[in-house]
Design a protein around this motif. Structure first.
Motif, PDB file in Angstrom:
ATOM      1  N   ALA A 103      36.026 -18.165 -14.596  1.00 50.94           N
ATOM      2  CA  ALA A 103      35.180 -18.100 -13.406  1.00 50.94           C
ATOM      3  C   ALA A 103      33.952 -19.000 -13.513  1.00 50.94           C
ATOM      4  CB  ALA A 103      34.754 -16.659 -13.140  1.00 50.94           C
ATOM      5  N   ASN A 104      33.272 -18.938 -14.645  1.00 47.22           N
ATOM      6  CA  ASN A 104      32.022 -19.699 -14.787  1.00 47.22           C
ATOM      7  C   ASN A 104      32.227 -21.204 -14.720  1.00 47.22           C
ATOM      8  OD1 ASN A 104      30.800 -17.253 -15.013  1.00 47.22           O
ATOM      9  ND2 ASN A 104      30.027 -17.530 -17.084  1.00 47.22           N
ATOM     10  N   ALA A 105      33.392 -21.667 -15.124  1.00 48.88           N
ATOM     11  CA  ALA A 105      33.679 -23.102 -15.036  1.00 48.88           C
ATOM     12  C   ALA A 105      33.620 -23.577 -13.590  1.00 48.88           C
ATOM     13  CB  ALA A 105      35.057 -23.409 -15.628  1.00 48.88           C
ATOM     14  N   TYR A 106      33.922 -22.672 -12.659  1.00 46.17           N
ATOM     15  CA  TYR A 106      33.852 -23.005 -11.229  1.00 46.17           C
ATOM     16  C   TYR A 106      32.478 -22.689 -10.655  1.00 46.17           C
ATOM     17  CZ  TYR A 106      34.566 -22.670  -6.188  1.00 46.17           C
ATOM     18  OH  TYR A 106      34.444 -22.822  -4.830  1.00 46.17           O
ATOM     19  N   LEU A 107      31.872 -21.597 -11.099  1.00 41.51           N
ATOM     20  CA  LEU A 107      30.656 -21.088 -10.465  1.00 41.51           C
ATOM     21  C   LEU A 107      29.390 -21.872 -10.810  1.00 41.51           C
ATOM     22  CD1 LEU A 107      31.269 -17.264 -10.931  1.00 41.51           C
ATOM     23  CD2 LEU A 107      31.264 -18.513  -8.770  1.00 41.51           C
ATOM     24  N   PHE A 108      29.363 -22.495 -11.975  1.00 42.63           N
ATOM     25  CA  PHE A 108      28.146 -23.169 -12.419  1.00 42.63           C
ATOM     26  C   PHE A 108      28.349 -24.686 -12.463  1.00 42.63           C
ATOM     27  CE2 PHE A 108      27.790 -18.872 -13.947  1.00 42.63           C
ATOM     28  CZ  PHE A 108      26.452 -18.568 -13.777  1.00 42.63           C
ATOM     29  N   LYS A 109      27.483 -25.399 -11.779  1.00 50.82           N
ATOM     30  CA  LYS A 109      27.578 -26.861 -11.754  1.00 50.82           C
ATOM     31  C   LYS A 109      27.298 -27.457 -13.126  1.00 50.82           C
ATOM     32  CE  LYS A 109      26.264 -27.579  -6.900  1.00 50.82           C
ATOM     33  NZ  LYS A 109      25.250 -28.183  -5.984  1.00 50.82           N
ATOM     34  N   ASN A 110      26.320 -26.872 -13.836  1.00 54.11           N
ATOM     35  CA  ASN A 110      25.900 -27.434 -15.119  1.00 54.11           C
ATOM     36  C   ASN A 110      25.934 -26.369 -16.210  1.00 54.11           C
ATOM     37  OD1 ASN A 110      25.138 -30.148 -14.115  1.00 54.11           O
ATOM     38  ND2 ASN A 110      23.550 -29.022 -13.001  1.00 54.11           N
ATOM     39  N   LEU A 111      27.102 -26.115 -16.758  1.00 51.14           N
ATOM     40  CA  LEU A 111      27.213 -25.176 -17.866  1.00 51.14           C
ATOM     41  C   LEU A 111      26.588 -25.792 -19.124  1.00 51.14           C
ATOM     42  CD1 LEU A 111      30.851 -23.749 -17.585  1.00 51.14           C
ATOM     43  CD2 LEU A 111      28.723 -22.476 -17.319  1.00 51.14           C
ATOM     44  N   PRO A 112      25.955 -24.986 -19.968  1.00 49.33           N
ATOM     45  CA  PRO A 112      25.358 -25.514 -21.202  1.00 49.33           C
ATOM     46  C   PRO A 112      26.394 -25.725 -22.313  1.00 49.33           C
ATOM     47  CG  PRO A 112      24.948 -23.170 -21.037  1.00 49.33           C
ATOM     48  CD  PRO A 112      25.628 -23.564 -19.757  1.00 49.33           C
ATOM     49  N   PHE A 113      27.652 -25.679 -21.968  1.00 48.74           N
ATOM     50  CA  PHE A 113      28.736 -25.902 -22.919  1.00 48.74           C
ATOM     51  C   PHE A 113      29.959 -26.367 -22.135  1.00 48.74           C
ATOM     52  CE2 PHE A 113      28.665 -21.471 -21.584  1.00 48.74           C
ATOM     53  CZ  PHE A 113      29.941 -21.301 -21.075  1.00 48.74           C
ATOM     54  N   ASP A 114      30.906 -26.958 -22.818  1.00 52.40           N
ATOM     55  CA  ASP A 114      32.164 -27.350 -22.194  1.00 52.40           C
ATOM     56  C   ASP A 114      33.157 -26.198 -22.371  1.00 52.40           C
ATOM     57  OD1 ASP A 114      34.945 -28.431 -22.020  1.00 52.40           O
ATOM     58  OD2 ASP A 114      33.895 -30.330 -21.682  1.00 52.40           O
ATOM     59  N   PRO A 115      33.690 -25.630 -21.285  1.00 49.93           N
ATOM     60  CA  PRO A 115      34.546 -24.446 -21.403  1.00 49.93           C
ATOM     61  C   PRO A 115      35.853 -24.698 -22.142  1.00 49.93           C
ATOM     62  CG  PRO A 115      34.579 -25.299 -19.169  1.00 49.93           C
ATOM     63  CD  PRO A 115      33.500 -26.045 -19.890  1.00 49.93           C
ATOM     64  N   VAL A 116      36.191 -25.951 -22.385  1.00 50.87           N
ATOM     65  CA  VAL A 116      37.416 -26.270 -23.127  1.00 50.87           C
ATOM     66  C   VAL A 116      37.094 -26.879 -24.490  1.00 50.87           C
ATOM     67  CG1 VAL A 116      39.530 -27.631 -23.146  1.00 50.87           C
ATOM     68  CG2 VAL A 116      38.760 -26.570 -21.016  1.00 50.87           C
ATOM     69  N   LYS A 117      36.193 -27.860 -24.511  1.00 47.45           N
ATOM     70  CA  LYS A 117      35.967 -28.640 -25.725  1.00 47.45           C
ATOM     71  C   LYS A 117      34.984 -28.009 -26.710  1.00 47.45           C
ATOM     72  CE  LYS A 117      36.911 -33.038 -23.391  1.00 47.45           C
ATOM     73  NZ  LYS A 117      36.353 -34.367 -23.019  1.00 47.45           N
ATOM     74  N   SER A 118      34.166 -27.069 -26.249  1.00 47.15           N
ATOM     75  CA  SER A 118      33.115 -26.524 -27.125  1.00 47.15           C
ATOM     76  C   SER A 118      33.595 -25.388 -28.021  1.00 47.15           C
ATOM     77  CB  SER A 118      31.935 -26.025 -26.285  1.00 47.15           C
ATOM     78  OG  SER A 118      31.320 -27.090 -25.594  1.00 47.15           O
ATOM     79  N   PHE A 119      34.825 -24.912 -27.805  1.00 47.10           N
ATOM     80  CA  PHE A 119      35.306 -23.750 -28.540  1.00 47.10           C
ATOM     81  C   PHE A 119      36.725 -23.965 -29.059  1.00 47.10           C
ATOM     82  CE2 PHE A 119      32.254 -22.396 -25.390  1.00 47.10           C
ATOM     83  CZ  PHE A 119      31.421 -21.545 -26.098  1.00 47.10           C
ATOM     84  N   SER A 120      37.042 -23.221 -30.108  1.00 45.19           N
ATOM     85  CA  SER A 120      38.420 -23.146 -30.595  1.00 45.19           C
ATOM     86  C   SER A 120      38.913 -21.724 -30.353  1.00 45.19           C
ATOM     87  CB  SER A 120      38.484 -23.465 -32.091  1.00 45.19           C
ATOM     88  OG  SER A 120      38.200 -24.823 -32.335  1.00 45.19           O
TER      89      SER A 120
END
Length: 331
Positions: A109-126
């Motif tokens: 949801a947040n990947a859509y809701l926030f224009k500027n996330l402080p992290f990349d929802p795919v690349k910042s995590f394993s």
């Protein structure tokens, strides 16, 4: 000269084989030793609030026994779990700092809701593994004689724009708008920053319905403060098999599920990720954990890094469509 070159090549090859062997031994050694220090479960929710916190504490208790190290719960609520996610994304990738969250919210949801996330929802995590799944429940006032979604739809059509529904988060707003769109309703949305006042209003007749997570729904229904008339998943929940799905209740295409998962910072060595995934899945096999999840109507969802990655990407696409269709405002 040729003999000398041949000797040099053999020496380099031998050194390379030794290096590869040492690297392999190092990876195995790291996996066998991990974890050798306390684990930190980071949550984007207040202590004691909701299904994720309850689940994380139960999981930590089992994991402490299996891993032989303390498991510390760190609650970092705020910004729709973005504060906690950012903290983990910037942590050392050693497998000791783990994000425990509702992936359908924090990432999908947040990947859509926030224009500027402080992290990349795919690349910042394993991804490590899925943990549990839970349904949202459609709640109504317990004393209004509404026993089914069909009953609610009929009442809401009679009320028209005089009807109202509560929403406590963008996801609940999306579900309410999806129901309204399919059923042809025009109820007014009443937003709540926290759910407590919404539950009071539901009990007093101030709002007609609300979609909430299964942990809150179980408490309200057991106390007789609200009536659950349907779950939002495509299939009935093993924890509450008597409640029909929205699809069974005449709302086609309605499928929304909450799922919880574990993530570590990107760059965490794969042997450590595999070891953590193995330990967590073993912890979820404990009878104590299963009983605790049954009380809050959550179902254990064993998994792997690969299965979580597949779910993560699919749900990001799914919730973007749902939120867009519901015209939820982008922040």
């Amino acid at each position: 000269m040729r003999a000398r070159c041949r000797s040099l090549r053999q020496a380099l090859l031998g050194a390379g084989m030794v290096a590869l062997a040492l690297c392999g031994q190092s990876a195995v050694h790291a996996q066998q030793e991990y974890p050798n220090r306390p684990l930190h479960f980071v949550l984007g929710y207040p202590a004691g609030a909701g299904a994720v916190d309850i689940m994380a504490r139960q999981l930590a208790a089992q994991l402490k026994v299996l891993a032989g190290v303390p498991v510390i719960i760190e609650n970092k609520p705020g910004a729709s779990t973005n504060i906690a996610a950012e903290y983990v994304s910037r942590s050392k990738p050693d497998g000791l700092t783990v994000l425990i969250t509702a992936g359908n919210s924090t990432f999908a949801a947040n990947a859509y809701l926030f224009k500027n996330l402080p992290f990349d929802p795919v690349k910042s995590f394993s991804p490590v593994t899925t943990l549990t799944s839970a349904q949202f429940v459609l709640l109504v006032n317990a004393g209004k004689g509404i026993n089914t979604v069909e009953d609610l739809t009929r009442v809401m059509k009679q009320k028209g724009s005089k009807g109202s529904h509560g929403v406590g988060a963008p996801i609940s707003q999306a579900m309410a708008e999806l129901y309204k769109s399919i059923a042809g309703l025009s109820s007014v949305q009443i937003p709540y920053k926290i759910l407590g006042p919404a539950f009071i209003e539901l009990a007093n007749g101030g709002i007609d319905f609300i979609f909430v997570d299964s942990a809150n729904a179980s408490t309200l229904m057991k106390q007789g403060r609200a009536r659950g008339i349907a779950v939002t998943s495509a299939k009935r929940s093993p924890s509450i098999p008597d409640l029909p799905t929205m699809i069974e209740s005449g709302i086609p295409g309605f499928d929304a599920t909450s799922w919880q998962a574990a993530y570590v910072p990107a760059g965490t060595p794969r042997p450590i990720i595999d070891r953590l995934s193995h330990l967590i899945n073993r912890a979820m096999e404990a009878d104590e954990f299963k009983k605790a999840m049954n009380l809050i109507w959550s179902d254990p969802l064993p998994g792997s890094p690969e299965s979580l990655e597949e779910l993560h990407l699919a749900e990001m696409e799914k919730w973007a469509k749902l939120l867009k269709a519901a015209k939820v405002e982008i922040q």
